[in-house]
Design an enzyme around this catalytic site. Structure first.
Site, PDB file in Angstrom:
ATOM      1  N   HIS A  52     -33.624 -24.670 -16.196  1.00 38.81           N
ATOM      2  CA  HIS A  52     -33.660 -25.703 -17.248  1.00 38.81           C
ATOM      3  C   HIS A  52     -32.349 -26.462 -17.248  1.00 38.81           C
ATOM      4  CE1 HIS A  52     -31.819 -22.279 -19.312  1.00 38.81           C
ATOM      5  NE2 HIS A  52     -31.446 -23.053 -20.316  1.00 38.81           N
ATOM      6  N   HIS A  54     -29.821 -26.995 -19.390  1.00 33.65           N
ATOM      7  CA  HIS A  54     -28.586 -26.660 -20.127  1.00 33.65           C
ATOM      8  C   HIS A  54     -27.415 -26.448 -19.178  1.00 33.65           C
ATOM      9  CE1 HIS A  54     -31.070 -25.275 -23.863  1.00 33.65           C
ATOM     10  NE2 HIS A  54     -30.826 -26.574 -23.860  1.00 33.65           N
ATOM     11  N   ASP A  56     -25.011 -24.423 -19.095  1.00 30.36           N
ATOM     12  CA  ASP A  56     -24.667 -23.057 -18.668  1.00 30.36           C
ATOM     13  C   ASP A  56     -25.654 -22.526 -17.618  1.00 30.36           C
ATOM     14  OD1 ASP A  56     -26.551 -22.919 -20.850  1.00 30.36           O
ATOM     15  OD2 ASP A  56     -26.119 -20.784 -21.040  1.00 30.36           O
ATOM     16  N   HIS A  57     -26.518 -23.421 -17.108  1.00 32.86           N
ATOM     17  CA  HIS A  57     -27.407 -23.079 -15.987  1.00 32.86           C
ATOM     18  C   HIS A  57     -27.292 -24.080 -14.837  1.00 32.86           C
ATOM     19  CE1 HIS A  57     -29.497 -20.005 -18.461  1.00 32.86           C
ATOM     20  NE2 HIS A  57     -28.912 -20.733 -19.390  1.00 32.86           N
ATOM     21  N   HIS A 111     -37.976 -23.480 -24.898  1.00 36.97           N
ATOM     22  CA  HIS A 111     -36.500 -23.498 -24.959  1.00 36.97           C
ATOM     23  C   HIS A 111     -36.021 -24.913 -24.614  1.00 36.97           C
ATOM     24  CE1 HIS A 111     -32.443 -21.850 -24.705  1.00 36.97           C
ATOM     25  NE2 HIS A 111     -32.297 -22.381 -23.498  1.00 36.97           N
ATOM     26  N   ASP A 128     -33.808 -18.936 -19.694  1.00 39.99           N
ATOM     27  CA  ASP A 128     -33.665 -18.616 -21.113  1.00 39.99           C
ATOM     28  C   ASP A 128     -35.009 -18.617 -21.827  1.00 39.99           C
ATOM     29  OD1 ASP A 128     -31.015 -18.576 -20.511  1.00 39.99           O
ATOM     30  OD2 ASP A 128     -30.437 -20.262 -21.798  1.00 39.99           O
ATOM     31  N   HIS A 166     -29.254 -14.491 -19.188  1.00 39.87           N
ATOM     32  CA  HIS A 166     -28.079 -13.995 -19.932  1.00 39.87           C
ATOM     33  C   HIS A 166     -28.139 -12.486 -20.100  1.00 39.87           C
ATOM     34  CE1 HIS A 166     -26.467 -17.873 -21.565  1.00 39.87           C
ATOM     35  NE2 HIS A 166     -27.714 -18.267 -21.396  1.00 39.87           N
TER      36      HIS A 166
HETATM   37 FE    FE Z   1     -28.368 -20.299 -21.281  1.00 42.12          FE
HETATM   38 ZN    ZN Z   2     -30.502 -22.564 -22.166  1.00 39.43          ZN
END
Ligand code: FE
Ligand code: ZN
Length: 248
Positions: A52, A54, A56-57, A111, A128, A166
């Site tokens: 996805h 975001h 942090d990915h 998400h 996520d 995560h």
């Molecule tokens: Fe994440």
């Molecule tokens: Zn995410």
């Protein structure tokens, strides 16, 4: 096929998927740990598969593309315009070729609207959407949408390995124990927990993850105690998700 978890940032996982001398990386939030893992394994990076949009990915994509020109960069259709360097968008049921393997894409909106799971050789990279013993927050979709997405994953074979985005498993299991105080599988999983907690199996998830268990009387009873007035599975899901959002 070999999967190597690559811890990134505070509690993120990227993953190298290795076949022969080639690797794909799932969810590179940063490039440096991924480069170190590639060097250690002695493999060439061929593709990036983002679950996805975001940061942090996806935060490592630009540096990885600069260092490995020409690699394929894949993301779900509805998330594509939010990320640079994408070379291919995928939708539900589509297949990506990787060496002799086919990677199946499962669209999991909730998400984010374009969230996907990559399924290859019995390994599910769920980002996520599905966490070990939990699930991601519903940021872009509706609870009903997220519930459907999780139910799609719940039907995967029990021995499917779950590699999530995560390391949240300890706190997820504490919440699972609050939802189902009498679930012995939850208690046993919490007692045996080690880090990294990935991979889990889908069989273990079905037995312990409250977000896959919204048809269980024990989970419905707990959701009712939180104020739920309906037994519709997605309403149960929404109530449990809301409870988790405020749980500590
Ligand atoms: Fe994440
Ligand atoms: Zn995410």
């Amino acid at each position: 096929m070999q999967v190597v978890p690559v811890p990134c940032l505070k509690d993120n996982y990227a993953y190298l998927v290795i076949e022969g001398g080639s690797a794909a990386v799932v969810d590179p939030s940063e490039a440096a740990p991924v480069e170190a893992a590639l060097a250690k394994a002695g493999v060439a990076l061929r593709a990036i598969w983002a679950t996805h949009h975001h940061w942090d990915h996806t935060g490592g994509i630009a540096d990885l593309v600069a260092a490995h020109p020409g690699i394929e960069v894949v993301i779900g259709e509805a998330d594509a315009e939010k990320v640079k360097h994408i070379t291919r968008t995928v939708s539900d049921g589509e297949e990506i070729e990787f060496g002799s393997h086919r990677v199946r894409v499962i669209h999991n909106p909730g998400h984010t609207l374009g969230a996907v799971t990559y399924l290859v050789d019995g390994n599910a990279f769920t980002g996520d959407t599905l966490f070990c013993a939990g699930c991601g927050r519903v940021f872009e979709g509706t609870p009903q949408m997220m519930h459907e997405s999780l139910m799609k994953l719940a039907h995967l074979p029990g021995d499917t390995k779950i590699w999530c985005g995560h390391e949240y498993t300890a706190s997820n299991l504490r919440f699972a124990a609050a939802v189902e105080p009498d679930n012995k599988d939850v208690a046993a999983r919490l007692a045996a927990l080690t880090t990294p907690s990935v991979p889990a199996t889908m069989a273990v998830e079905r037995a312990t993850n409250p977000f896959l268990r919204d048809a269980q009387p024990s989970v419905i009873a707990s959701a009712r105690a939180q104020g739920l007035t309906s037994d519709e599975p997605w309403n149960v899901f929404a109530q449990i998700r809301e409870w988790k959002n405020n749980f500590k």
